[in-house]
Design a protein around this motif. Structure first.
Motif, PDB file in Angstrom:
ATOM      1  N   SER A 235       0.848  -1.183   0.000  1.00 34.79           N
ATOM      2  CA  SER A 235       0.000   0.000   0.000  1.00 34.79           C
ATOM      3  C   SER A 235       0.888   1.239   0.000  1.00 34.79           C
ATOM      4  O   SER A 235       1.588   1.514   0.987  1.00 34.79           O
ATOM      5  CB  SER A 235      -0.914  -0.005   1.226  1.00 34.79           C
ATOM      6  OG  SER A 235      -1.715   1.146   1.255  1.00 34.79           O
ATOM      7  N   LEU A 236       0.888   1.984  -1.094  1.00 34.51           N
ATOM      8  CA  LEU A 236       1.753   3.159  -1.209  1.00 34.51           C
ATOM      9  C   LEU A 236       1.164   4.356  -0.486  1.00 34.51           C
ATOM     10  O   LEU A 236       1.896   5.201   0.017  1.00 34.51           O
ATOM     11  CB  LEU A 236       1.980   3.481  -2.685  1.00 34.51           C
ATOM     12  CG  LEU A 236       2.604   2.338  -3.510  1.00 34.51           C
ATOM     13  CD1 LEU A 236       2.801   2.770  -4.961  1.00 34.51           C
ATOM     14  CD2 LEU A 236       3.930   1.889  -2.905  1.00 34.51           C
ATOM     15  N   ASN A 237      -0.158   4.453  -0.467  1.00 32.16           N
ATOM     16  CA  ASN A 237      -0.858   5.454   0.350  1.00 32.16           C
ATOM     17  C   ASN A 237      -2.295   4.978   0.501  1.00 32.16           C
ATOM     18  O   ASN A 237      -2.621   3.846   0.142  1.00 32.16           O
ATOM     19  CB  ASN A 237      -0.766   6.868  -0.256  1.00 32.16           C
ATOM     20  CG  ASN A 237      -1.303   6.936  -1.672  1.00 32.16           C
ATOM     21  OD1 ASN A 237      -2.386   6.416  -1.962  1.00 32.16           O
ATOM     22  ND2 ASN A 237      -0.565   7.577  -2.569  1.00 32.16           N
ATOM     23  N   ASP A 238      -3.173   5.841   1.021  1.00 30.04           N
ATOM     24  CA  ASP A 238      -4.553   5.423   1.281  1.00 30.04           C
ATOM     25  C   ASP A 238      -5.312   5.058   0.013  1.00 30.04           C
ATOM     26  O   ASP A 238      -6.309   4.330   0.071  1.00 30.04           O
ATOM     27  CB  ASP A 238      -5.305   6.538   2.013  1.00 30.04           C
ATOM     28  CG  ASP A 238      -4.802   6.731   3.438  1.00 30.04           C
ATOM     29  OD1 ASP A 238      -4.140   5.801   3.950  1.00 30.04           O
ATOM     30  OD2 ASP A 238      -5.058   7.802   4.014  1.00 30.04           O
ATOM     31  N   ASN A 239      -4.855   5.557  -1.139  1.00 31.00           N
ATOM     32  CA  ASN A 239      -5.615   5.376  -2.371  1.00 31.00           C
ATOM     33  C   ASN A 239      -4.830   4.663  -3.471  1.00 31.00           C
ATOM     34  O   ASN A 239      -5.297   4.615  -4.611  1.00 31.00           O
ATOM     35  CB  ASN A 239      -6.077   6.741  -2.906  1.00 31.00           C
ATOM     36  CG  ASN A 239      -6.920   7.498  -1.901  1.00 31.00           C
ATOM     37  OD1 ASN A 239      -7.868   6.950  -1.351  1.00 31.00           O
ATOM     38  ND2 ASN A 239      -6.562   8.742  -1.643  1.00 31.00           N
ATOM     39  N   LEU A 240      -3.673   4.107  -3.156  1.00 31.99           N
ATOM     40  CA  LEU A 240      -2.837   3.520  -4.195  1.00 31.99           C
ATOM     41  C   LEU A 240      -2.201   2.229  -3.686  1.00 31.99           C
ATOM     42  O   LEU A 240      -1.562   2.204  -2.628  1.00 31.99           O
ATOM     43  CB  LEU A 240      -1.741   4.509  -4.603  1.00 31.99           C
ATOM     44  CG  LEU A 240      -0.834   4.105  -5.770  1.00 31.99           C
ATOM     45  CD1 LEU A 240      -1.645   3.920  -7.038  1.00 31.99           C
ATOM     46  CD2 LEU A 240       0.252   5.159  -5.979  1.00 31.99           C
ATOM     47  N   ILE A 241      -2.405   1.135  -4.439  1.00 30.48           N
ATOM     48  CA  ILE A 241      -1.873  -0.179  -4.076  1.00 30.48           C
ATOM     49  C   ILE A 241      -1.076  -0.727  -5.252  1.00 30.48           C
ATOM     50  O   ILE A 241      -1.500  -0.635  -6.408  1.00 30.48           O
ATOM     51  CB  ILE A 241      -3.004  -1.150  -3.710  1.00 30.48           C
ATOM     52  CG1 ILE A 241      -3.768  -0.641  -2.479  1.00 30.48           C
ATOM     53  CG2 ILE A 241      -2.455  -2.551  -3.430  1.00 30.48           C
ATOM     54  CD1 ILE A 241      -4.986  -1.483  -2.135  1.00 30.48           C
ATOM     55  N   LEU A 242       0.079  -1.308  -4.944  1.00 27.50           N
ATOM     56  CA  LEU A 242       0.932  -1.917  -5.946  1.00 27.50           C
ATOM     57  C   LEU A 242       1.065  -3.407  -5.646  1.00 27.50           C
ATOM     58  O   LEU A 242       1.357  -3.799  -4.508  1.00 27.50           O
ATOM     59  CB  LEU A 242       2.322  -1.263  -5.938  1.00 27.50           C
ATOM     60  CG  LEU A 242       3.368  -1.830  -6.901  1.00 27.50           C
ATOM     61  CD1 LEU A 242       2.971  -1.541  -8.342  1.00 27.50           C
ATOM     62  CD2 LEU A 242       4.748  -1.248  -6.603  1.00 27.50           C
ATOM     63  N   ASN A 243       0.818  -4.242  -6.644  1.00 26.03           N
ATOM     64  CA  ASN A 243       0.921  -5.695  -6.486  1.00 26.03           C
ATOM     65  C   ASN A 243       1.849  -6.277  -7.542  1.00 26.03           C
ATOM     66  O   ASN A 243       1.775  -5.900  -8.721  1.00 26.03           O
ATOM     67  CB  ASN A 243      -0.453  -6.371  -6.637  1.00 26.03           C
ATOM     68  CG  ASN A 243      -1.405  -6.019  -5.515  1.00 26.03           C
ATOM     69  OD1 ASN A 243      -0.994  -5.830  -4.379  1.00 26.03           O
ATOM     70  ND2 ASN A 243      -2.679  -5.923  -5.831  1.00 26.03           N
ATOM     71  N   LEU A 244       2.692  -7.191  -7.112  1.00 25.83           N
ATOM     72  CA  LEU A 244       3.503  -7.995  -8.014  1.00 25.83           C
ATOM     73  C   LEU A 244       3.086  -9.444  -7.827  1.00 25.83           C
ATOM     74  O   LEU A 244       2.911  -9.893  -6.688  1.00 25.83           O
ATOM     75  CB  LEU A 244       4.997  -7.849  -7.706  1.00 25.83           C
ATOM     76  CG  LEU A 244       5.647  -6.505  -8.017  1.00 25.83           C
ATOM     77  CD1 LEU A 244       7.074  -6.473  -7.455  1.00 25.83           C
ATOM     78  CD2 LEU A 244       5.674  -6.255  -9.522  1.00 25.83           C
ATOM     79  N   GLY A 245       2.931 -10.178  -8.923  1.00 21.03           N
ATOM     80  CA  GLY A 245       2.442 -11.531  -8.747  1.00 21.03           C
ATOM     81  C   GLY A 245       2.776 -12.455  -9.892  1.00 21.03           C
ATOM     82  O   GLY A 245       3.323 -12.052 -10.923  1.00 21.03           O
TER      83      GLY A 245
ATOM     84  N   TYR B 199       3.159 -13.665 -15.320  1.00 17.76           N
ATOM     85  CA  TYR B 199       3.616 -12.760 -14.275  1.00 17.76           C
ATOM     86  C   TYR B 199       2.899 -11.430 -14.498  1.00 17.76           C
ATOM     87  O   TYR B 199       2.572 -11.071 -15.638  1.00 17.76           O
ATOM     88  CB  TYR B 199       5.121 -12.549 -14.337  1.00 17.76           C
ATOM     89  CG  TYR B 199       5.919 -13.823 -14.168  1.00 17.76           C
ATOM     90  CD1 TYR B 199       6.346 -14.241 -12.909  1.00 17.76           C
ATOM     91  CD2 TYR B 199       6.240 -14.616 -15.267  1.00 17.76           C
ATOM     92  CE1 TYR B 199       7.083 -15.418 -12.756  1.00 17.76           C
ATOM     93  CE2 TYR B 199       6.960 -15.794 -15.126  1.00 17.76           C
ATOM     94  CZ  TYR B 199       7.373 -16.184 -13.867  1.00 17.76           C
ATOM     95  OH  TYR B 199       8.081 -17.353 -13.721  1.00 17.76           O
ATOM     96  N   PHE B 200       2.658 -10.707 -13.407  1.00 14.53           N
ATOM     97  CA  PHE B 200       1.920  -9.459 -13.596  1.00 14.53           C
ATOM     98  C   PHE B 200       2.372  -8.387 -12.605  1.00 14.53           C
ATOM     99  O   PHE B 200       2.867  -8.677 -11.513  1.00 14.53           O
ATOM    100  CB  PHE B 200       0.407  -9.684 -13.464  1.00 14.53           C
ATOM    101  CG  PHE B 200      -0.056 -10.087 -12.074  1.00 14.53           C
ATOM    102  CD1 PHE B 200      -0.363  -9.143 -11.105  1.00 14.53           C
ATOM    103  CD2 PHE B 200      -0.190 -11.427 -11.744  1.00 14.53           C
ATOM    104  CE1 PHE B 200      -0.789  -9.513  -9.842  1.00 14.53           C
ATOM    105  CE2 PHE B 200      -0.618 -11.814 -10.478  1.00 14.53           C
ATOM    106  CZ  PHE B 200      -0.926 -10.854  -9.535  1.00 14.53           C
ATOM    107  N   LEU B 201       2.171  -7.161 -13.042  1.00  9.30           N
ATOM    108  CA  LEU B 201       2.318  -5.970 -12.216  1.00  9.30           C
ATOM    109  C   LEU B 201       0.962  -5.290 -12.201  1.00  9.30           C
ATOM    110  O   LEU B 201       0.399  -4.994 -13.260  1.00  9.30           O
ATOM    111  CB  LEU B 201       3.375  -5.031 -12.795  1.00  9.30           C
ATOM    112  CG  LEU B 201       3.437  -3.618 -12.193  1.00  9.30           C
ATOM    113  CD1 LEU B 201       3.859  -3.669 -10.737  1.00  9.30           C
ATOM    114  CD2 LEU B 201       4.368  -2.725 -13.006  1.00  9.30           C
ATOM    115  N   GLN B 202       0.421  -5.067 -11.010  1.00  7.60           N
ATOM    116  CA  GLN B 202      -0.897  -4.455 -10.881  1.00  7.60           C
ATOM    117  C   GLN B 202      -0.794  -3.147 -10.091  1.00  7.60           C
ATOM    118  O   GLN B 202      -0.137  -3.096  -9.043  1.00  7.60           O
ATOM    119  CB  GLN B 202      -1.872  -5.398 -10.162  1.00  7.60           C
ATOM    120  CG  GLN B 202      -3.263  -4.784  -9.939  1.00  7.60           C
ATOM    121  CD  GLN B 202      -4.124  -5.605  -9.016  1.00  7.60           C
ATOM    122  OE1 GLN B 202      -3.643  -6.556  -8.387  1.00  7.60           O
ATOM    123  NE2 GLN B 202      -5.399  -5.275  -8.896  1.00  7.60           N
TER     124      GLN B 202
END
Length: 374
Positions: free
Chosen positions: A337-347, A366-369
């Motif tokens: 969670s980068l801030n209250d409104n932004l999420i970064l996922n690697l999978g 593989y993905f970047l979300q």
């Protein structure tokens, strides 16, 4: 039909502006790297801009969820998986997609994901429209859910097509309710109808269900409770099916448990028995695959494990093993969670198995979300 529905959606939106309108937006972008058994390695991008509109009064509320989706990547747009998804016969009385661009490099479409109204008066609750009708207690499999079953192999398990249906619920008390429900098929005729009663007995949540259609009927049982006050949640879900179309009687069921450890580790384990699947790898028959049961075998074991190693970061994994042929799926996600409104996922979604096994034919990725909420 779709255009008329869009007009209704817009009119409802304008009406809501003069009332208690709640509006929210989100944007989710996936960048995929796919290793396909036939097409080799390729990249594609999927982006979803979602608008959700809610309006609520004392007795009536409605919700609309509308997506603008884009798919970029020539190899993906030519792939068998994408073409199969495009050609899939949707079990809805309307086509929820409106394509704005249908090119070799880019496809863009509008998607009517949800649109339903709810009337509530005391213990009575009636919902009509494109909705998800929740069934079952399973995390990876919902054998009693013949409306919106979960896909254990999906990256976004919460994203489900939904049905155009009517769901009436009567709450007899705070712990018990009765559901009467039905949905329409792609011809506008009644597809399935049924009932479900859920209550609480001796510290156990229990539900009994019955679903019927022209091709099958199902008697279902759901049980969920805390095991001897240990903090371990145990659940079971069983469906007994009479398949008229194939003159077949079979059982599907799960047995699972959840436990949260003190060190921020959560574990869920499920065993899935698929009575309509093959009991021998030599008897695999792809013609038996259906949207509500995309599995060839009879015995599966699933595991979901997550660890929050700081308040903003979580690593989670999902594993599905075909016990019959030892092929397996592994889904891994690292979330920040980068801030209250932004999420970064690697999978990653990975499939392994010997030649001829079920999951050996799947394509890994593989993905970047990146997900934003505003």
């Amino acid at each position: 039909m779709f255009k008329r529905l869009i007009r209704v959606f817009v009119l409802c939106t304008l009406f809501a502006f003069s009332h208690s309108l709640e509006l929210s937006n989100s944007e989710t972008n996936f960048l995929f790297s796919v290793k396909d058994n036939t097409a080799g390695q390729y990249f594609y991008d999927y982006n979803r801009f979602r608008t959700e509109i809610n309006e609520q009064s004392d007795t009536f509320s409605w919700k609309g969820i509308f997506d603008l989706e884009t798919f970029m990547g020539e190899q993906y747009l030519k792939s068998a998986s994408y073409l199969a998804a495009r050609q899939q016969q949707l079990n809805l009385p309307l086509y929820p997609y409106l394509y704005l661009n249908d090119g070799q490099q880019l496809n863009a479409r509008l998607y009517l994901y949800r649109l339903y109204g709810t009337w509530q008066n005391g213990p009575h609750n009636l919902t009509l429209g494109i909705q998800r009708i929740p069934f079952g207690v399973g995390r990876l499999w919902n054998p009693t859910d013949r409306f919106n079953p979960v896909n254990a192999l999906s990256i976004e398990k919460e994203e489900r097509l939904g049905v155009f249906g009517l769901n009436y619920t009567y709450y007899s008390d705070n712990l018990s309710y009765l559901q009467l429900l039905t949905n329409l098929d792609n011809f506008g005729a009644i597809d399935k109808y049924g009932l479900r009663y859920k209550s609480h007995f001796s510290d156990i949540d229990a539900a009994f269900s019955y679903i019927m259609s022209d091709s099958f009927n199902m008697n279902g049982l759901e049980l969920e409770g805390n095991l001897l006050n240990t903090g371990m949640e145990v659940r079971s879900e069983i469906g007994y099916f009479n398949d008229y179309a194939n003159n077949n009687l079979y059982v599907r069921g799960i047995l699972g448990f959840d436990y949260g450890f003190p060190n921020m580790v959560s574990l869920a384990v499920e065993y899935y028995y698929n009575g309509s699947g093959a009991d021998n790898i030599l008897n695999y028959n792809s013609s038996t695959l259906t949207p509500d049961n995309p599995y060839l075998g009879r015995h599966y074991l699933g595991v979901m494990l997550s660890y929050m190693f700081d308040p903003l970061s979580t690593i989670s994994t999902t594993g599905v093993l075909n016990i019959l042929d030892s092929s397996f799926f592994t889904g891994l996600t690292l979330s920040r969670s980068l801030n209250d409104n932004l999420i970064l996922n690697l999978g990653a979604s990975l499939f392994n198995g010997s030649s001829g096994s079920e999951f050996s034919t799947y394509s890994g990725s593989y993905f970047l979300q990146i997900a934003m909420f505003f």
